[in-house]
Enzyme design. Sequence first.
Site, PDB file in Angstrom:
ATOM      1  N   LYS A  97       0.062  -1.001  14.958  1.00 44.58           N
ATOM      2  CA  LYS A  97       1.434  -1.050  15.466  1.00 44.58           C
ATOM      3  C   LYS A  97       1.774  -2.296  16.288  1.00 44.58           C
ATOM      4  O   LYS A  97       2.949  -2.567  16.545  1.00 44.58           O
ATOM      5  CB  LYS A  97       1.721   0.185  16.343  1.00 44.58           C
ATOM      6  N   PRO A 148      -5.545  -0.964  18.243  1.00 43.81           N
ATOM      7  CA  PRO A 148      -5.185  -1.383  16.878  1.00 43.81           C
ATOM      8  C   PRO A 148      -5.220  -0.268  15.831  1.00 43.81           C
ATOM      9  O   PRO A 148      -4.823  -0.489  14.690  1.00 43.81           O
ATOM     10  CB  PRO A 148      -6.240  -2.450  16.556  1.00 43.81           C
ATOM     11  N   TYR A 197      -9.651   4.561   7.013  1.00 44.44           N
ATOM     12  CA  TYR A 197      -9.955   4.858   8.410  1.00 44.44           C
ATOM     13  C   TYR A 197     -11.024   5.947   8.396  1.00 44.44           C
ATOM     14  O   TYR A 197     -10.775   7.042   7.887  1.00 44.44           O
ATOM     15  CB  TYR A 197      -8.723   5.397   9.130  1.00 44.44           C
ATOM     16  N   TYR A 210       3.097   6.044  10.426  1.00 41.79           N
ATOM     17  CA  TYR A 210       2.358   4.890   9.913  1.00 41.79           C
ATOM     18  C   TYR A 210       3.305   3.852   9.297  1.00 41.79           C
ATOM     19  O   TYR A 210       3.134   2.651   9.502  1.00 41.79           O
ATOM     20  CB  TYR A 210       1.304   5.344   8.889  1.00 41.79           C
ATOM     21  N   HIS A 270       0.844  -1.198   0.000  1.00 41.71           N
ATOM     22  CA  HIS A 270       0.000   0.000   0.000  1.00 41.71           C
ATOM     23  C   HIS A 270       0.881   1.250   0.000  1.00 41.71           C
ATOM     24  O   HIS A 270       1.762   1.383   0.841  1.00 41.71           O
ATOM     25  CB  HIS A 270      -0.888   0.046   1.243  1.00 41.71           C
TER      26      HIS A 270
HETATM   27  C1  PHB Z   1      -6.487  -5.201   9.876  1.00 43.99           C
HETATM   28  O1  PHB Z   1      -6.323  -5.420   8.675  1.00 43.99           O
HETATM   29  O2  PHB Z   1      -6.933  -6.069  10.634  1.00 43.99           O
HETATM   30  C2  PHB Z   1      -6.132  -3.864  10.416  1.00 43.99           C
HETATM   31  C3  PHB Z   1      -5.627  -2.905   9.569  1.00 43.99           C
HETATM   32  C4  PHB Z   1      -5.276  -1.668  10.073  1.00 43.99           C
HETATM   33  C5  PHB Z   1      -5.442  -1.408  11.407  1.00 43.99           C
HETATM   34  C6  PHB Z   1      -5.935  -2.369  12.264  1.00 43.99           C
HETATM   35  C7  PHB Z   1      -6.293  -3.613  11.762  1.00 43.99           C
HETATM   36  O3  PHB Z   1      -5.103  -0.192  11.906  1.00 43.99           O
END
Ligand code: PHB
Length: 391
Positions: A298, A294, A202, A386, A72
């Site tokens: 990280k 989450p 997000y 990130y 990504h």
């Molecule tokens: C996930 O793909 O499970 C995932 C991706 C990004 C995050 C948290 C979980 O910030």
Amino acid sequence: MRTQVAIIGAGPSGLLLGALLHKAGIDNIIIERQSGDYVLGRIRAGILEQITVDLLKEAGADARLKLEGTVHHSIDIGFKNQRHSIDVHGLTGGKVVTAYGQTELTRDLMEAREAAGLTTIYEAGEVSIHDFDGKQPLVRYVKDGQHHELACDFIAGCDGFHGVCRASVPKDAITEFERVYPFGWLGILAEVPPVSPHAIVYANSERGFALCSMRSLTRSRYYVQCPLDDKIEKWTDDVFWDEIRRRLDPDLASRIITGPSIEKSIAPLRSFVAEPMRFGSLFLAGDAAHIVPPTGAKGLNLAASDVKYLSSAFIEHYKEKTDAGLDSYSERCLRRIWRAERFSWWLTSLLHRFPDTGGFGQKIQEAELDYLVTSQAASTALAENYVGLPL
Ligand code: PHB
Ligand code: APR
């Protein structure tokens, strides 16, 4: 039985540490309380920083990641019914993240360990650690009704948040810092193409946070913020898909492909750090020492950086006969951990609805999101965190 490093826990931390030590010719045995299948049944996050990808390569377990991982270059931030792309690659001088499930990474490390003929004792009961304040630590466990002892030079506590290692440290030798958030994440996994295969989305919405992620081009992972006391039965698949659509901008919501869930669970969000991470010959790594919410993806990456520092320190000890790396292990880890804790807390605060924020807090959140997506300085700060701060 005797080994150089006894590793407690066969999650990503323990398996990665075992692989790196083995590559360097250092003997290790892993003791795990669950079965291998149980460990692989846990669905967790799936975004890897470059340092984690590099470590997997160093461990010789990156063949499938190279084929199946999705790189990504950007992430999307949604709010007020619009989506804004943050060009993580451009803002960090070419860095990226890779989508690859923790379950798959764990499977790859398990298979590499088995192929190398290394010992992992699964379904070990009553695991206990002893004498780690001296130079002859010991691990005791029960397997198939028999009591066993494993003597070692060092114990690596890779046994997660609920493990025995941190719990065995005298209370006055350890300080714990914690924040528990007043909501959870409901996550589902579904065998459908991801709505956003090139960037994790997000989203901050009036109804709460939502996240669109993926495991592959045919498997999606989605989350919505939910009350901690919600019952999973309330969240039928239909209720979930309706809710996530309402939290996304109309374009994305109209393109989401729904299907039956193959996994669904509610997880609480927590920030936690235990200091220090070394007690004589016991070293904590990964979730045994720290938890992040989450939101910044990280958790696994921090576990990987602990393991990088710890494996290097053991290698220096055995090969170069210096303990400098072991002596500075805790301090080096904690500096990176606290910066990731700060980032994960900040992103969590920015994107979720908090029950007691009020109108003022709401307006500040909107202003910060507006600043984030329009200021190159603010976007760069997000991007560099990130992709992961340097080791
Ligand atoms: C996930 O793909 O499970 C995932 C991706 C990004 C995050 C948290 C979980 O910030
Ligand atoms: N004895 C032996 N093994 C134990 C014990 C015990 N007393 N207690 C726990 N374990 C095992 C667990 O069964 C688990 O398999 O230790 C392992 C710890 O694995 P994880 O919880 O996955 O922790 P870690 O390897 O540090 O991985 C960190 O996992 O949850 C994510 O966000 C986290 O992605 C990060 C990663």
